[in-house]
Design a protein around this motif. Sequence first.
Motif, PDB file in Angstrom:
ATOM      1  N   ALA A 414       0.871  -1.167   0.030  1.00 43.82           N
ATOM      2  CA  ALA A 414      -0.001  -0.100  -0.001  1.00 43.82           C
ATOM      3  C   ALA A 414       0.896   1.188  -0.064  1.00 43.82           C
ATOM      4  O   ALA A 414       0.529   2.070  -0.707  1.00 43.82           O
ATOM      5  N   VAL A 415       1.896   1.245   0.849  1.00 41.24           N
ATOM      6  CA  VAL A 415       2.792   2.323   0.991  1.00 41.24           C
ATOM      7  C   VAL A 415       3.482   2.641  -0.403  1.00 41.24           C
ATOM      8  O   VAL A 415       3.600   3.845  -0.799  1.00 41.24           O
ATOM      9  N   ILE A 416       4.130   1.769  -0.934  1.00 42.94           N
ATOM     10  CA  ILE A 416       4.782   1.817  -2.320  1.00 42.94           C
ATOM     11  C   ILE A 416       3.978   2.559  -3.403  1.00 42.94           C
ATOM     12  O   ILE A 416       4.297   3.161  -4.135  1.00 42.94           O
ATOM     13  N   GLY A 417       2.535   1.842  -3.347  1.00 41.40           N
ATOM     14  CA  GLY A 417       1.831   2.209  -4.600  1.00 41.40           C
ATOM     15  C   GLY A 417       1.434   3.828  -4.105  1.00 41.40           C
ATOM     16  O   GLY A 417       1.287   4.596  -5.132  1.00 41.40           O
ATOM     17  N   GLN A 418       1.209   4.141  -3.101  1.00 42.06           N
ATOM     18  CA  GLN A 418       0.815   5.784  -2.722  1.00 42.06           C
ATOM     19  C   GLN A 418       1.934   6.600  -3.034  1.00 42.06           C
ATOM     20  O   GLN A 418       1.956   7.680  -3.614  1.00 42.06           O
ATOM     21  N   MET A 419       3.228   6.086  -2.796  1.00 39.49           N
ATOM     22  CA  MET A 419       4.337   6.754  -3.144  1.00 39.49           C
ATOM     23  C   MET A 419       4.523   6.906  -4.602  1.00 39.49           C
ATOM     24  O   MET A 419       4.875   8.126  -5.084  1.00 39.49           O
ATOM     25  N   ILE A 420       4.423   6.000  -5.360  1.00 37.54           N
ATOM     26  CA  ILE A 420       4.427   6.011  -6.883  1.00 37.54           C
ATOM     27  C   ILE A 420       3.218   7.158  -7.266  1.00 37.54           C
ATOM     28  O   ILE A 420       3.607   7.960  -8.318  1.00 37.54           O
ATOM     29  N   ALA A 421       1.933   6.934  -6.917  1.00 41.21           N
ATOM     30  CA  ALA A 421       1.107   8.125  -7.177  1.00 41.21           C
ATOM     31  C   ALA A 421       1.798   9.349  -7.005  1.00 41.21           C
ATOM     32  O   ALA A 421       1.408  10.326  -7.833  1.00 41.21           O
ATOM     33  N   PHE A 422       2.210   9.528  -5.801  1.00 41.26           N
ATOM     34  CA  PHE A 422       2.536  10.996  -5.371  1.00 41.26           C
ATOM     35  C   PHE A 422       3.553  11.539  -6.270  1.00 41.26           C
ATOM     36  O   PHE A 422       3.465  12.723  -6.836  1.00 41.26           O
ATOM     37  N   PHE A 423       4.517  10.881  -6.555  1.00 42.22           N
ATOM     38  CA  PHE A 423       5.551  11.392  -7.503  1.00 42.22           C
ATOM     39  C   PHE A 423       5.146  11.495  -9.060  1.00 42.22           C
ATOM     40  O   PHE A 423       5.497  12.658  -9.524  1.00 42.22           O
ATOM     41  N   VAL A 424       4.243  10.656  -9.370  1.00 43.63           N
ATOM     42  CA  VAL A 424       3.757  10.684 -10.815  1.00 43.63           C
ATOM     43  C   VAL A 424       3.283  12.108 -10.931  1.00 43.63           C
ATOM     44  O   VAL A 424       3.279  12.819 -11.797  1.00 43.63           O
ATOM     45  N   PHE A 425       2.110  12.067  -9.749  1.00 45.22           N
ATOM     46  CA  PHE A 425       1.284  13.341 -10.057  1.00 45.22           C
ATOM     47  C   PHE A 425       1.987  14.525  -9.813  1.00 45.22           C
ATOM     48  O   PHE A 425       1.805  15.898 -10.365  1.00 45.22           O
ATOM     49  N   THR A 426       2.893  14.539  -8.884  1.00 44.53           N
ATOM     50  CA  THR A 426       3.853  15.954  -8.687  1.00 44.53           C
ATOM     51  C   THR A 426       4.460  16.437  -9.805  1.00 44.53           C
ATOM     52  O   THR A 426       4.695  17.551  -9.965  1.00 44.53           O
ATOM     53  N   ILE A 427       4.913  15.153 -10.506  1.00 43.29           N
ATOM     54  CA  ILE A 427       6.164  15.716 -11.597  1.00 43.29           C
ATOM     55  C   ILE A 427       5.223  16.133 -12.815  1.00 43.29           C
ATOM     56  O   ILE A 427       5.530  17.010 -13.515  1.00 43.29           O
ATOM     57  N   PHE A 428       4.209  14.963 -13.170  1.00 41.29           N
ATOM     58  CA  PHE A 428       3.464  15.237 -14.256  1.00 41.29           C
ATOM     59  C   PHE A 428       2.122  15.815 -14.292  1.00 41.29           C
ATOM     60  O   PHE A 428       1.422  16.130 -15.328  1.00 41.29           O
ATOM     61  N   GLY A 429       1.622  15.868 -13.098  1.00 40.70           N
ATOM     62  CA  GLY A 429       0.087  16.398 -13.139  1.00 40.70           C
ATOM     63  C   GLY A 429      -0.217  17.762 -13.437  1.00 40.70           C
ATOM     64  O   GLY A 429       0.884  18.700 -13.379  1.00 40.70           O
TER      65      GLY A 429
END
Length: 445
Positions: A414-429
Amino acid sequence: MICIANMIIYGLKVNITVAVVGMVKYKDDKNDASEECDFEPIARIIDIQGPFKWTSTQQSFVISSYFIGYLIGMFPCGYFADRFNTKNVLLICVLGNAILTLLVPLVAPILWVFYLVRFVMGVVSAPNLPIVAILVGKWIVYEEKSLWFGIIYSGISIGTVISILTSGMILHAFGWKEIFYIHGFLPLIWCLVFYLFFGDNPETQVYISKEEREYIMSSYGHRGLQSTKVPWKAIFTSVPFIALIFTNLFGNFAWYFLLTQLPLYMNKILRFDIQSNAILSCLPYLLSAIVNPILGEILDWGRLRNYWDQTMARKIVMFISCIPPCIFLLIIAYIGCNRAVVVVLLISSMMFTGTSFVGFLCNHNDLAPNYAGILMGITNTPGTLPAFIFPAVVSLFTHDGHTMERWRYAFWLAVIGQMIAFFVFTIFGSAEIQEWNYYEENEEN
């Protein structure tokens, strides 16, 4: 009305989790709960005996068959909600759920028919989130979108709490059949009011003033009447939208982990009995119903005063919905037997994760209000996968019994999934309206 629709749809989704307790004959299976901590024993006495001899696998499939239909129906239903009269699609969504709920006591004795009814309920419910994205684009002015997303999505939390609590009361007072009869009948009142008084859009709504209609229609990012063409190539080559697909998938890891596995963890590891478990499981939803509208109002307030733009507002919520829950979940995984601290952290994790309803789950309407339903249908299809992943993962890890060490694997996932989402949206969102939102206008010019 949309908030109440969310309450109805999610309430009818979760009432089965309580009703099934009164539908099956209780069998005293081997206790596979953790004995690592010196907690009081689990209450094993169940005073309600149902008529059906379902195995635990059959009971699980009664619940999961809904999500299968929901997953399969997400994109096509999102497309139809976007391209056709959204009011009628929402009416079918709520009315269909109500009728199918009323049928449950009749079809439950035939298990495969019961599976089919639950599957169809999932399909009929699939347009729900795309409809929210569409109607907000039609009815809510740009300056108030975060606030109203928070209010509308709070219906999900409120409906879940009301359904769980009233299902338990009805079950003990009358029986399991009455849960479906009462819950299935009440939405019919909403359907009648919605049909008579609610319009699909401000342009055709009778019960608003001319000034109000013009104010809504002149708002930045207002969704006009349905266009006939969809810019598929532009959608699937848009970097912010591709980022949103990955964000919706991985950003739901912690939410679905807690949504589907929190009661099990409280029962098997923290050793709470069924009644205490239900009350504690409701607390995060109540907190989310309060926090999300307040957070939405703060985001709109700051944006109107130029403290941040819409993109930064969404990324602020992305931080809130990812970083604190990840910290809390890792603490829980290693803190051991401190039950009080673990309960507080679990409830806090779900509350913070739930702020995503005013974060990336609003982003479809930010990028392209004219195609928001289609975008939600696309992204929420992979976004529903964690609802299947985590029950399977936890079952695999705890096959030989529940221990803290075995549960840590699920927490880390769960933690790894959330961190992937955070970095993807922060960089490309992004929350800027994309040029392809005006596809037909650009094509004509």
